[in-house]
Design a protein around this motif. Structure first.
Motif, PDB file in Angstrom:
ATOM      1  N   HIS A   1       0.021  14.993  -6.295  1.00  0.00           N
ATOM      2  CA  HIS A   1       1.352  14.676  -7.541  1.00  0.00           C
ATOM      3  C   HIS A   1       1.858  13.864  -7.139  1.00  0.00           C
ATOM      4  CE1 HIS A   1       2.785  18.519  -6.137  1.00  0.00           C
ATOM      5  NE2 HIS A   1       3.473  18.106  -6.210  1.00  0.00           N
ATOM      6  N   ARG A   2       2.786  13.132  -5.940  1.00  0.00           N
ATOM      7  CA  ARG A   2       3.728  13.345  -5.533  1.00  0.00           C
ATOM      8  C   ARG A   2       3.927  11.926  -4.054  1.00  0.00           C
ATOM      9  NH1 ARG A   2       6.378  15.209  -1.540  1.00  0.00           N
ATOM     10  NH2 ARG A   2       5.677  17.156  -0.266  1.00  0.00           N
ATOM     11  N   ILE A   3       2.152  12.270  -4.026  1.00  0.00           N
ATOM     12  CA  ILE A   3       2.885  10.844  -2.521  1.00  0.00           C
ATOM     13  C   ILE A   3       1.479  10.247  -2.288  1.00  0.00           C
ATOM     14  CG2 ILE A   3       4.659  11.578  -1.540  1.00  0.00           C
ATOM     15  CD1 ILE A   3       2.240  13.338   0.502  1.00  0.00           C
TER      16      ILE A   3
ATOM     17  N   ILE B   1       1.101  -1.033  -0.207  1.00  0.00           N
ATOM     18  CA  ILE B   1      -0.152   0.051  -0.737  1.00  0.00           C
ATOM     19  C   ILE B   1       0.845   1.587  -0.303  1.00  0.00           C
ATOM     20  CG2 ILE B   1      -2.751  -1.478   0.922  1.00  0.00           C
ATOM     21  CD1 ILE B   1      -0.993   0.759   3.699  1.00  0.00           C
ATOM     22  N   PRO B   2       0.882   2.359   0.000  1.00  0.00           N
ATOM     23  CA  PRO B   2       1.498   3.641  -0.694  1.00  0.00           C
ATOM     24  C   PRO B   2       1.503   3.937   1.361  1.00  0.00           C
ATOM     25  CG  PRO B   2      -0.768   4.459  -1.749  1.00  0.00           C
ATOM     26  CD  PRO B   2      -0.602   2.879  -1.155  1.00  0.00           C
ATOM     27  N   GLY B   3       2.156   4.931   1.113  1.00  0.00           N
ATOM     28  CA  GLY B   3       2.724   4.940   2.559  1.00  0.00           C
ATOM     29  C   GLY B   3       1.301   5.895   3.413  1.00  0.00           C
ATOM     30  N   ILE B   4       0.929   5.338   4.307  1.00  0.00           N
ATOM     31  CA  ILE B   4      -0.337   6.330   5.420  1.00  0.00           C
ATOM     32  C   ILE B   4       0.090   7.543   5.263  1.00  0.00           C
ATOM     33  CG2 ILE B   4      -1.539   6.419   7.172  1.00  0.00           C
ATOM     34  CD1 ILE B   4      -0.997   3.620   7.657  1.00  0.00           C
ATOM     35  N   VAL B   5      -1.054   8.390   5.370  1.00  0.00           N
ATOM     36  CA  VAL B   5      -0.504   9.877   4.949  1.00  0.00           C
ATOM     37  C   VAL B   5      -1.507   9.792   6.416  1.00  0.00           C
ATOM     38  CG1 VAL B   5      -1.210  12.358   4.137  1.00  0.00           C
ATOM     39  CG2 VAL B   5      -0.585   9.880   2.474  1.00  0.00           C
TER      40      VAL B   5
ATOM     41  N   ILE C   1       0.405   3.976  -5.209  1.00  0.00           N
ATOM     42  CA  ILE C   1       1.576   3.682  -6.223  1.00  0.00           C
ATOM     43  C   ILE C   1       1.760   3.556  -7.277  1.00  0.00           C
ATOM     44  CG2 ILE C   1       2.837   1.024  -5.735  1.00  0.00           C
ATOM     45  CD1 ILE C   1       2.526   2.250  -3.437  1.00  0.00           C
ATOM     46  N   ALA C   2       2.050   4.279  -7.702  1.00  0.00           N
ATOM     47  CA  ALA C   2       1.519   4.700  -9.352  1.00  0.00           C
ATOM     48  C   ALA C   2       3.644   5.990 -10.040  1.00  0.00           C
ATOM     49  CB  ALA C   2       0.796   6.197  -9.737  1.00  0.00           C
ATOM     50  N   VAL C   3       3.971   4.898 -11.398  1.00  0.00           N
ATOM     51  CA  VAL C   3       5.000   5.940 -11.691  1.00  0.00           C
ATOM     52  C   VAL C   3       5.139   6.996 -11.115  1.00  0.00           C
ATOM     53  CG1 VAL C   3       6.201   6.331 -13.703  1.00  0.00           C
ATOM     54  CG2 VAL C   3       5.421   3.792 -13.413  1.00  0.00           C
ATOM     55  N   GLY C   4       6.494   7.335 -11.270  1.00  0.00           N
ATOM     56  CA  GLY C   4       6.585   8.672 -10.843  1.00  0.00           C
ATOM     57  C   GLY C   4       6.645   9.034  -9.007  1.00  0.00           C
ATOM     58  N   TYR C   5       6.261   8.583  -9.049  1.00  0.00           N
ATOM     59  CA  TYR C   5       5.831   8.801  -6.890  1.00  0.00           C
ATOM     60  C   TYR C   5       6.574   8.698  -6.292  1.00  0.00           C
ATOM     61  CZ  TYR C   5       1.274  10.012  -7.662  1.00  0.00           C
ATOM     62  OH  TYR C   5      -0.463  10.977  -7.914  1.00  0.00           O
ATOM     63  N   GLU C   6       6.912   8.795  -5.226  1.00  0.00           N
ATOM     64  CA  GLU C   6       7.846   8.913  -3.966  1.00  0.00           C
ATOM     65  C   GLU C   6       7.951   7.791  -4.014  1.00  0.00           C
ATOM     66  OE1 GLU C   6       8.106  12.257  -1.165  1.00  0.00           O
ATOM     67  OE2 GLU C   6       8.045  13.569  -3.313  1.00  0.00           O
ATOM     68  N   ALA C   7       8.917   7.101  -3.092  1.00  0.00           N
ATOM     69  CA  ALA C   7       8.299   5.424  -3.088  1.00  0.00           C
ATOM     70  C   ALA C   7       8.043   5.594  -0.978  1.00  0.00           C
ATOM     71  CB  ALA C   7      10.141   5.156  -3.226  1.00  0.00           C
ATOM     72  N   ASP C   8       7.421   5.577  -1.538  1.00  0.00           N
ATOM     73  CA  ASP C   8       6.151   5.765   0.337  1.00  0.00           C
ATOM     74  C   ASP C   8       5.545   4.522  -0.099  1.00  0.00           C
ATOM     75  OD1 ASP C   8       7.949   7.998   1.057  1.00  0.00           O
ATOM     76  OD2 ASP C   8       6.404   9.279   1.221  1.00  0.00           O
ATOM     77  N   ILE C   9       5.886   3.425   0.663  1.00  0.00           N
ATOM     78  CA  ILE C   9       5.330   2.248   0.487  1.00  0.00           C
ATOM     79  C   ILE C   9       5.516   1.141   1.703  1.00  0.00           C
ATOM     80  CG2 ILE C   9       6.115  -0.157  -0.959  1.00  0.00           C
ATOM     81  CD1 ILE C   9       6.749   1.595  -3.190  1.00  0.00           C
TER      82      ILE C   9
END
Ligand SMILES: [Zn+2]
Length: 476
Positions: free
Chosen positions: A420-422, A103-107, A425-433
């Motif tokens: 647009h950056r976090i 999953i993406p890093g939690i915000v 999980i998509a190409v170009g996004y910061e690797a917060d995973i």
């Protein structure tokens, strides 16, 4: 990234070393990211090119979980996402994702750096946030704004340990309001306060329960003039009034809604409990209010963990939380757990209010509203694990797991102006995973089992982070 004039996008503590990029699969030859002294004890993956291979993926967009996906990261960015069979894995450090979920890093959107009795909790919070899979936080009000700003800057620029922080100004309140908060008495003073803290680098202003309407208006207007945002834990101002003023976000949903309180005059803060208890979810006034919030793009900040903790019939704790609490806080939590074992009928009845608070959040989302979430640390709610509890509670409320993850990640990122950056999980996004053990789409408890937490491409070990924070919540 926290806001400051002329800010540029940098990788927090994860700039590439001068080693040449390497194309062989041998781990030893893959370039490594810079790891600071403070990050080092907790980092288990520091290669510049990483492949998580064969995991289930919930990407933050709200779309369904997909199995057997591979995610490639390079130099702190996501560079490829798709079917494992098609993945160009060569040259990457391989991490086996089979049986796990990405999953993406939690915000975290209501993630204070303070808690009752502890005015600055940086030590435990930074460790537990990362341990819990939280890679970005908005603090939603600062008790020690200067220190909060300093920490945000140190993480952003100097490799200090912790998630990216969107810091808040000191709380704003009004006559009768508590503590060391800003109590501007004129619009001029309120606007000067906003300009002062904007110049220092905060990105959010938080209105607290006793703020006078004219002061709130001035704060919101001045913040917007400077491109900054506002939220409120309101009481003296109704949600309808706040929407009219242009507030960006309101905290705690139904729990802080003054709109249907009997006999309230403008600017007055009264208990809303009787109003909540009398309110039906199909009340036309409520539907109209929800639609007003949605039309005005007012985001609702869901804080179910702290709200749940106010209902003994719903007492929830686990061994990890007990371990994180200081001896004093732990004794208090254990006493609360005991009290929760003998629930009166009255207490059971009172718990219906919690059910209503949850129903409001469902209603708001169903009618097109944007929910974000954070735990609001206090009582036995701790950073990181509290964010995970928020996911479980939203799931219990009836959201699907992809919807829950969207609320926890992309919705927060978009509300921060960072969508647009976090948050995905998509190409170009910061690797917060976050790599979770288990299949989250089938087992909500998997949210509690991060195996590796990537922040800007650096992989952290949740167990080591939790060990470092053991017994520290309530102390530092
Ligand atoms: Zn709060």
């Amino acid at each position: 990234m926290f806001f400051r004039p002329g800010a540029y996008l940098a990788l927090a503590g994860a700039s590439v070393t001068s080693l040449p990029a390497c194309t062989t699969a041998a781990d030893a030859q893959i370039a490594r990211l810079t790891v600071s002294e403070e990050q080092r004890p907790f980092v288990t993956v520091d290669e510049a090119k990483i492949a998580i291979v064969g995991a289930s993926l919930i990407d933050g967009s709200g779309s369904a979980s997909r199995d057997d996906q591979t995610i490639l990261m390079e130099n702190g960015k996501i560079v490829w996402v798709g079917e494992t069979a098609d993945a160009p894995i060569d040259g990457h450090r391989r991490i086996d994702g089979r049986g796990a979920t990405v999953i993406p890093g939690i915000v975290g959107m209501h993630d204070h750096l303070h808690r009752p009795g502890t005015p600055f909790t940086a030590f435990s919070s930074t460790r537990l946030w990362l341990a819990g899979g939280v890679t970005t936080v908005q603090t939603a009000g600062a008790a020690q704004a200067e220190r909060e700003l300093g920490l945000a800057r140190a993480i952003d620029e100097d490799g200090a340990l912790g998630p990216e922080i969107f810091p808040s100004a000191p709380y704003v309140t009004g006559p009768g309001g508590n503590g060391p908060m800003n109590k501007s008495t004129s619009e001029k003073e309120a606007r000067a306060f906003v300009r002062e803290w904007a110049a220092k680098g905060v990105s959010w202003f938080k209105l607290y329960r006793h703020t006078e309407p004219s002061i709130a208006s001035a704060i919101i207007d001045e913040a917007h003039r400077l491109g900054l945002r506002t939220t409120g834990h309101l009481c003296s101002i109704s949600y309808g009034e706040a929407a009219e003023m242009g507030i960006d976000r309101v905290e705690h949903g139904l729990n802080a809604m003054a709109d249907f309180v009997q006999g309230r005059s403008e600017g007055e803060c009264l208990s809303n409990r009787a109003a909540i208890d009398a309110l039906e979810m199909d009340d036309r006034r409520l539907i109209a209010l929800v639609d007003t919030l949605v039309r005005n793009d007012v985001v609702v900040g869901s804080t179910l963990p702290i709200i749940e903790s106010g209902y003994p019939a719903r007492f929830h704790i686990d061994a990890r939380i007990l371990d994180a609490l200081s001896p004093e806080q732990r004794a208090r939590a254990e006493a609360a757990r005991e009290a929760g074992r003998s629930i009166t009928d009255e207490e059971r009845k009172r718990t219906e209010r919690y059910t209503k608070i949850v129903a409001f959040e469902r209603l708001f989302a169903q009618r097109g509203g944007t929910l974000v979430t954070g735990p609001d640390p206090g009582r036995h709610i701790v950073p990181g694990y509290g964010n995970q509890r928020a996911a479980e509670l939203l799931y219990e409320a009836g959201f699907t797991m992809p919807e829950v993850i969207r609320i926890m990640t992309a919705n927060g990122a978009e509300t921060l102006g960072a969508g647009h950056r976090i948050g995905r999980i998509a190409v170009g996004y910061e690797a917060d995973i976050v790599l979770l053990e288990g299949n989250l789409a089938k087992d909500a408890s998997a949210i509690n089992r991060p195996h590796i937490v990537f922040s800007n491409g650096l992989g952290y070990d949740p167990t080591a982070l939790a060990r470092a924070a053991s017994g520290q919540v309530g102390i530092r």
